[in-house]
Design a protein around this motif. Structure first.
Motif, PDB file in Angstrom:
ATOM      1  N   TYR A 242    -111.939  63.660  29.740  1.00  8.57           N
ATOM      2  CA  TYR A 242    -112.767  63.006  30.765  1.00  8.57           C
ATOM      3  C   TYR A 242    -113.686  63.986  31.489  1.00  8.57           C
ATOM      4  CZ  TYR A 242    -113.858  60.498  35.107  1.00  8.57           C
ATOM      5  OH  TYR A 242    -114.504  59.933  36.176  1.00  8.57           O
ATOM      6  N   LEU A 243    -113.168  65.191  31.790  1.00  6.21           N
ATOM      7  CA  LEU A 243    -113.939  66.155  32.580  1.00  6.21           C
ATOM      8  C   LEU A 243    -114.696  67.165  31.729  1.00  6.21           C
ATOM      9  CD1 LEU A 243    -111.345  66.942  35.404  1.00  6.21           C
ATOM     10  CD2 LEU A 243    -113.312  65.407  35.533  1.00  6.21           C
ATOM     11  N   TRP A 244    -114.290  67.360  30.481  1.00  6.54           N
ATOM     12  CA  TRP A 244    -114.922  68.419  29.687  1.00  6.54           C
ATOM     13  C   TRP A 244    -115.515  67.917  28.377  1.00  6.54           C
ATOM     14  CZ3 TRP A 244    -112.727  71.249  25.218  1.00  6.54           C
ATOM     15  CH2 TRP A 244    -113.564  72.301  24.811  1.00  6.54           C
TER      16      TRP A 244
ATOM     17  N   ALA B 134    -112.291  57.963  26.942  1.00  8.20           N
ATOM     18  CA  ALA B 134    -113.622  57.598  26.455  1.00  8.20           C
ATOM     19  C   ALA B 134    -114.111  56.322  27.125  1.00  8.20           C
ATOM     20  CB  ALA B 134    -113.591  57.419  24.934  1.00  8.20           C
ATOM     21  N   ALA B 135    -113.213  55.349  27.279  1.00 14.52           N
ATOM     22  CA  ALA B 135    -113.592  54.082  27.901  1.00 14.52           C
ATOM     23  C   ALA B 135    -113.947  54.273  29.374  1.00 14.52           C
ATOM     24  CB  ALA B 135    -112.450  53.075  27.763  1.00 14.52           C
ATOM     25  N   VAL B 136    -113.108  55.010  30.110  1.00 15.66           N
ATOM     26  CA  VAL B 136    -113.350  55.234  31.541  1.00 15.66           C
ATOM     27  C   VAL B 136    -114.648  56.003  31.745  1.00 15.66           C
ATOM     28  CG1 VAL B 136    -112.490  56.384  33.621  1.00 15.66           C
ATOM     29  CG2 VAL B 136    -110.913  55.127  32.151  1.00 15.66           C
ATOM     30  N   TRP B 137    -114.846  57.073  30.959  1.00 14.22           N
ATOM     31  CA  TRP B 137    -116.057  57.888  31.120  1.00 14.22           C
ATOM     32  C   TRP B 137    -117.301  57.083  30.757  1.00 14.22           C
ATOM     33  CZ3 TRP B 137    -120.081  59.625  28.107  1.00 14.22           C
ATOM     34  CH2 TRP B 137    -120.881  60.623  28.685  1.00 14.22           C
ATOM     35  N   SER B 138    -117.228  56.276  29.686  1.00 18.30           N
ATOM     36  CA  SER B 138    -118.392  55.497  29.252  1.00 18.30           C
ATOM     37  C   SER B 138    -118.786  54.455  30.285  1.00 18.30           C
ATOM     38  CB  SER B 138    -118.096  54.812  27.911  1.00 18.30           C
ATOM     39  OG  SER B 138    -117.856  55.773  26.905  1.00 18.30           O
ATOM     40  N   VAL B 139    -117.787  53.763  30.854  1.00 16.51           N
ATOM     41  CA  VAL B 139    -118.076  52.756  31.873  1.00 16.51           C
ATOM     42  C   VAL B 139    -118.686  53.409  33.108  1.00 16.51           C
ATOM     43  CG1 VAL B 139    -117.037  51.115  33.479  1.00 16.51           C
ATOM     44  CG2 VAL B 139    -116.321  51.127  31.087  1.00 16.51           C
TER      45      VAL B 139
ATOM     46  N   ALA C  87    -122.186  54.496  32.387  1.00 20.07           N
ATOM     47  CA  ALA C  87    -123.095  53.343  32.317  1.00 20.07           C
ATOM     48  C   ALA C  87    -123.521  52.907  33.716  1.00 20.07           C
ATOM     49  CB  ALA C  87    -122.413  52.186  31.587  1.00 20.07           C
ATOM     50  N   PHE C  88    -122.556  52.864  34.651  1.00 12.44           N
ATOM     51  CA  PHE C  88    -122.885  52.525  36.033  1.00 12.44           C
ATOM     52  C   PHE C  88    -123.828  53.559  36.644  1.00 12.44           C
ATOM     53  CE2 PHE C  88    -119.016  49.797  36.032  1.00 12.44           C
ATOM     54  CZ  PHE C  88    -119.609  48.640  36.522  1.00 12.44           C
ATOM     55  N   LYS C  89    -123.573  54.836  36.316  1.00 20.17           N
ATOM     56  CA  LYS C  89    -124.421  55.911  36.827  1.00 20.17           C
ATOM     57  C   LYS C  89    -125.842  55.786  36.285  1.00 20.17           C
ATOM     58  CE  LYS C  89    -124.708  60.973  37.005  1.00 20.17           C
ATOM     59  NZ  LYS C  89    -124.085  62.247  36.547  1.00 20.17           N
TER      60      LYS C  89
END
Length: 336
Positions: free
Chosen positions: A53-55, A126-131, A134-136
């Motif tokens: 998530y962070l790297w 991957a799901a958390v980072w992608s969502v 997308a909001f960003k």
């Protein structure tokens, strides 16, 4: 504030997960060894999640970074397997007297089995980072639209009829020709500057070559005003017609140098360097600070420049402003 909110959201989710694990185990019948294993794999999953998530995903889930993405995911999976083995097979066995896998388990089976267990939190990351990304992106697009609307309204409020302006300057130019070639040349350059400033493009970007012509015309107007005591060096390397850049993005740095710098010392000229290499623009302006300058403002439009760069070239630029003694240097790198 925003980062604190994200931390609280993540922390709340993981606390709920811990409670969920405990309640589930309680309903099945509380067994100490299984509870230890549930929490140990949860902790290792957590480490794996934040590696991705962070790297891994922020750095490598981009076009042209496929190989690095695969390597990063392999590192995350390797960390999961190695940490789980260290905790459950080594530390638990030593301190608690039990381990998760039996002593006859081969390393090949252990790795294959944990590839299955380790993959779930990689997909979750991957799901958390992608969502979140997308909001960003949606928020950034909204900001870009808002900025475009504000800029258009501001332009419309202050716009002088271009045809009136050009016709007037052409008339002044015709009057200036018999009087002074230098005056006529200055009026012509001013006309070119104004025409470029009022020019429009569909995406707000122009040819880099035209932007450079604008910079050179601006410098020449100052040269007419201050020569022969005007010392500016402008070095160009690798410029082509194909590259585009946001219009009027570079001129504020030169304006600052001319406004706050020393222009009449041959030993310390204002140095302007523009280099294009591998689709990267390197732009540098350095000048000796004029200590007799009464205007102590921080510079023309530096806040606006930062804002434009963040909106137009997010994660594709680097701006460094450094003062060393009496020398002020600005360096801008943009991936075009």
């Amino acid at each position: 504030m925003k980062n604190q909110k994200n931390v609280l959201i993540h922390l709340s989710c993981w606390v709920l997960m811990v409670v969920y694990i405990y309640i589930g185990q309680l309903l099945k019948g509380l067994k100490t060894d299984i509870l230890y294993f549930n929490y140990s794999v949860f902790v290792v999953h957590l480490i794996e999640f934040y590696i991705c998530y962070l790297w891994v995903f922020p750095r490598f889930l981009k076009k042209g970074k496929g190989l690095y993405l695969v390597i990063g995911l392999c590192i995350a999976m390797g960390a999961f397997i190695a940490l789980r083995y260290m905790i459950e097979q080594v530390l638990f066995s030593y301190f608690l007297g039990f381990q998760n896998y039996g002593p006859d388990t081969t390393m090949t089976f252990y790795i294959i089995d944990n590839l299955y267990y380790g993959s779930s939190y990689i997909f979750l990351a991957a799901a958390v980072w992608s969502v979140q990304n997308a909001f960003k992106s949606d928020k950034l697009n909204k900001q870009l639209k808002d900025e475009a609307i504000k800029a258009e309204l501001s332009f419309l409020k202050s716009q002088i009829n271009p045809h009136f302006l050009y016709n007037t300057l052409n008339y002044i130019y015709s009057l200036a020709i018999p009087v002074s070639d230098q005056l006529a040349s200055a009026v012509l350059r001013l006309s070119d500057l104004m025409r470029y400033t009022l020019a429009e493009s569909t995406d707000g970007k122009v040819s880099l070559a035209k932007e450079i012509d604008y910079l050179q015309s601006y410098i020449e107007l100052f040269r007419m005003r201050f020569e022969p005591n005007f010392y500016v060096e402008f070095e160009l390397t690798g410029v082509t017609e194909q590259q585009k850049i946001a219009s009027l993005l570079l001129i504020p740095f030169i304006e600052n140098a001319f406004k706050h710098g020393v222009l009449n010392e041959p030993e310390h000229p204002v140095r302007i360097q523009l280099q294009l290499q591998d689709k990267q623009l390197f732009f540098s302006v350095s000048n000796t600070i004029n200590n007799h300058q009464k205007d102590r403002s921080s510079g023309i439009g530096l806040v606006n420049i930062h804002r434009r760069l963040d909106l137009i070239y997010p994660d594709k630029h680097e701006l460094n402003i450094v003062r060393k003694g009496d020398v002020y240097q600005t360096t801008l790198v943009i991936k075009l």
